[in-house]
Motif scaffolding. Structure first.
Motif, PDB file in Angstrom:
ATOM      1  N   TYR A  10       1.382  -1.181   0.061  1.00 61.61           N
ATOM      2  CA  TYR A  10      -0.478  -0.115   0.414  1.00 61.61           C
ATOM      3  C   TYR A  10       1.075   1.135   0.305  1.00 61.61           C
ATOM      4  O   TYR A  10       1.929   1.308   0.978  1.00 61.61           O
ATOM      5  CB  TYR A  10      -1.044   0.423   1.071  1.00 61.61           C
ATOM      6  CG  TYR A  10      -2.334  -1.040   1.635  1.00 61.61           C
ATOM      7  CD1 TYR A  10      -3.102  -0.811   0.928  1.00 61.61           C
ATOM      8  CD2 TYR A  10      -1.643  -2.560   1.749  1.00 61.61           C
ATOM      9  CE1 TYR A  10      -3.878  -1.471   0.485  1.00 61.61           C
ATOM     10  CE2 TYR A  10      -3.246  -2.631   1.971  1.00 61.61           C
ATOM     11  CZ  TYR A  10      -4.255  -2.771   0.901  1.00 61.61           C
ATOM     12  OH  TYR A  10      -4.874  -3.732   0.595  1.00 61.61           O
ATOM     13  N   ASP A  11       0.507   2.028  -0.868  1.00 60.19           N
ATOM     14  CA  ASP A  11       0.902   3.637  -0.772  1.00 60.19           C
ATOM     15  C   ASP A  11       0.974   4.416   0.597  1.00 60.19           C
ATOM     16  O   ASP A  11       1.198   5.398   0.938  1.00 60.19           O
ATOM     17  CB  ASP A  11       1.277   4.396  -2.325  1.00 60.19           C
ATOM     18  CG  ASP A  11       1.280   3.109  -2.986  1.00 60.19           C
ATOM     19  OD1 ASP A  11       2.355   2.734  -2.969  1.00 60.19           O
ATOM     20  OD2 ASP A  11       1.036   3.467  -4.448  1.00 60.19           O
ATOM     21  N   TYR A  12      -0.341   4.505   1.079  1.00 65.11           N
ATOM     22  CA  TYR A  12      -1.005   5.270   1.823  1.00 65.11           C
ATOM     23  C   TYR A  12      -1.942   4.178   2.608  1.00 65.11           C
ATOM     24  O   TYR A  12      -2.442   3.626   2.171  1.00 65.11           O
ATOM     25  CB  TYR A  12      -1.823   6.119   1.234  1.00 65.11           C
ATOM     26  CG  TYR A  12      -2.403   7.551   2.012  1.00 65.11           C
ATOM     27  CD1 TYR A  12      -1.471   8.472   2.415  1.00 65.11           C
ATOM     28  CD2 TYR A  12      -3.916   7.671   2.670  1.00 65.11           C
ATOM     29  CE1 TYR A  12      -2.443   9.290   3.732  1.00 65.11           C
ATOM     30  CE2 TYR A  12      -4.500   8.649   3.137  1.00 65.11           C
ATOM     31  CZ  TYR A  12      -3.298   8.827   3.581  1.00 65.11           C
ATOM     32  OH  TYR A  12      -3.952  10.303   4.408  1.00 65.11           O
ATOM     33  N   ILE A  13      -1.648   4.509   4.225  1.00 64.77           N
ATOM     34  CA  ILE A  13      -2.418   3.231   5.057  1.00 64.77           C
ATOM     35  C   ILE A  13      -2.856   5.157   6.091  1.00 64.77           C
ATOM     36  O   ILE A  13      -2.119   5.062   6.778  1.00 64.77           O
ATOM     37  CB  ILE A  13      -2.276   2.263   5.558  1.00 64.77           C
ATOM     38  CG1 ILE A  13      -0.968   1.229   5.255  1.00 64.77           C
ATOM     39  CG2 ILE A  13      -3.112   1.775   7.292  1.00 64.77           C
ATOM     40  CD1 ILE A  13      -0.677  -0.066   5.618  1.00 64.77           C
ATOM     41  N   GLY A  14      -4.884   4.973   5.929  1.00 71.54           N
ATOM     42  CA  GLY A  14      -5.107   5.648   6.861  1.00 71.54           C
ATOM     43  C   GLY A  14      -6.151   5.002   7.916  1.00 71.54           C
ATOM     44  O   GLY A  14      -6.298   4.324   7.612  1.00 71.54           O
ATOM     45  N   ALA A  15      -6.312   5.411   9.257  1.00 74.41           N
ATOM     46  CA  ALA A  15      -7.420   4.634  10.073  1.00 74.41           C
ATOM     47  C   ALA A  15      -9.200   5.306   8.981  1.00 74.41           C
ATOM     48  O   ALA A  15      -8.979   6.090   8.322  1.00 74.41           O
ATOM     49  CB  ALA A  15      -7.915   5.265  11.042  1.00 74.41           C
ATOM     50  N   PRO A  16     -10.212   4.105   8.892  1.00 75.61           N
ATOM     51  CA  PRO A  16     -10.886   4.127   8.695  1.00 75.61           C
ATOM     52  C   PRO A  16     -11.890   5.777   8.991  1.00 75.61           C
ATOM     53  O   PRO A  16     -11.729   5.746   9.945  1.00 75.61           O
ATOM     54  CB  PRO A  16     -11.867   3.206   8.643  1.00 75.61           C
ATOM     55  CG  PRO A  16     -10.851   2.247   8.905  1.00 75.61           C
ATOM     56  CD  PRO A  16      -9.783   2.818   9.653  1.00 75.61           C
ATOM     57  N   GLN A  64      -7.372  -2.617  10.620  1.00 75.60           N
ATOM     58  CA  GLN A  64      -6.642  -3.474  11.477  1.00 75.60           C
ATOM     59  C   GLN A  64      -5.256  -3.049  11.812  1.00 75.60           C
ATOM     60  O   GLN A  64      -4.507  -3.702  12.684  1.00 75.60           O
ATOM     61  CB  GLN A  64      -5.754  -5.332  10.585  1.00 75.60           C
ATOM     62  CG  GLN A  64      -7.273  -5.813  10.477  1.00 75.60           C
ATOM     63  CD  GLN A  64      -6.493  -7.020   9.044  1.00 75.60           C
ATOM     64  OE1 GLN A  64      -6.101  -7.403   8.980  1.00 75.60           O
ATOM     65  NE2 GLN A  64      -7.722  -6.931   8.210  1.00 75.60           N
ATOM     66  N   ILE A  65      -4.777  -1.409  11.364  1.00 78.97           N
ATOM     67  CA  ILE A  65      -3.254  -1.214  11.423  1.00 78.97           C
ATOM     68  C   ILE A  65      -3.864   0.032  12.845  1.00 78.97           C
ATOM     69  O   ILE A  65      -3.113   0.102  13.620  1.00 78.97           O
ATOM     70  CB  ILE A  65      -2.790  -0.445  10.323  1.00 78.97           C
ATOM     71  CG1 ILE A  65      -3.264  -1.946   8.967  1.00 78.97           C
ATOM     72  CG2 ILE A  65      -1.943  -0.033   9.990  1.00 78.97           C
ATOM     73  CD1 ILE A  65      -2.316  -3.082   8.947  1.00 78.97           C
ATOM     74  N   PHE A  66      -4.770   0.845  12.101  1.00 78.52           N
ATOM     75  CA  PHE A  66      -4.887   1.840  12.759  1.00 78.52           C
ATOM     76  C   PHE A  66      -6.611   1.964  12.391  1.00 78.52           C
ATOM     77  O   PHE A  66      -7.483   1.501  11.996  1.00 78.52           O
ATOM     78  CB  PHE A  66      -4.731   3.509  12.023  1.00 78.52           C
ATOM     79  CG  PHE A  66      -2.643   3.170  11.614  1.00 78.52           C
ATOM     80  CD1 PHE A  66      -1.639   3.124  12.341  1.00 78.52           C
ATOM     81  CD2 PHE A  66      -2.499   4.126  10.237  1.00 78.52           C
ATOM     82  CE1 PHE A  66      -0.404   3.016  11.772  1.00 78.52           C
ATOM     83  CE2 PHE A  66      -0.675   4.035  10.157  1.00 78.52           C
ATOM     84  CZ  PHE A  66      -0.369   3.371  11.101  1.00 78.52           C
TER      85      PHE A  66
END
Length: 181
Positions: A41-47, A140-142
């Motif tokens: 992924y290039d960008y991971i931010g909370a839902p 699952q991350i943030f």
């Protein structure tokens, strides 16, 4: 802040690193992020709960608005920037595109700005081919808000704004790690 996070020059300062972690002062990092450096992924931010509804008309972006009911809408359900992992070179490329686009004045307006930088990155990033984590993976991350079990909580990497949206988890963390304070 929004303009800085959309500025290509900002990302150019971090090109020696594959990823940039944005950790605002109201976020908590709970685990080492090293396992995430192999992510595709290039960008991971909370839902976001609820997700945002975006419509475009004549190079203008409308967020969660009732007008233009006949326009196609795009649902953006993840990408909160307060605690986010960003591929530095991909974000520099995306922000360069945005700075040279017809959208720039709307995205950087001090008054009547319709969307913040994180929503702009999630929306335009998808349009430009970046791999933006969907809500299932991102949760699952943030997290920022929404229901989460204590089992899932222990596997999270971090939380954004827990004192605002997840006070019970923030209290749990303070009790668990009070000897470190």
């Amino acid at each position: 802040y929004n303009v800085l996070m959309l500025e290509p020059l900002f990302y150019s300062k971090f090109l020696d690193s594959k990823f940039l972690l944005v950790l605002q002062t109201d976020a908590i990092l709970m685990r080492n992020l090293k396992p995430l450096v192999t992510t595709t992924y290039d960008y991971i931010g909370a839902p976001w709960f609820p997700p945002y509804v975006i419509k475009e008309f004549l190079f203008r972006i409308y967020c969660d608005k009732k007008y233009f009911p006949y326009l196609a809408k795009k649902i953006i359900s993840a990408g909160n920037g307060g605690l986010s992992l960003r591929n530095t070179s991909k974000l520099q490329t995306l922000t360069t595109y945005l700075k040279n686009s017809r959208y720039w004045s709307q995205l950087t307006a001090k008054n009547n700005r319709r969307i913040n930088e994180d929503l702009a990155i999630a929306y335009f990033g998808k349009k430009r081919g970046l791999s933006i984590a969907d809500k299932d993976y991102a949760s699952q991350i943030f997290i920022e808000r929404g229901n989460i079990s204590f089992d899932s909580f222990s596997n999270l990497y971090g939380m954004h704004a827990p004192s605002k949206y997840q006070e019970h988890y923030e209290n749990f963390l303070f009790r668990k790690y009070e000897n470190l304070l």
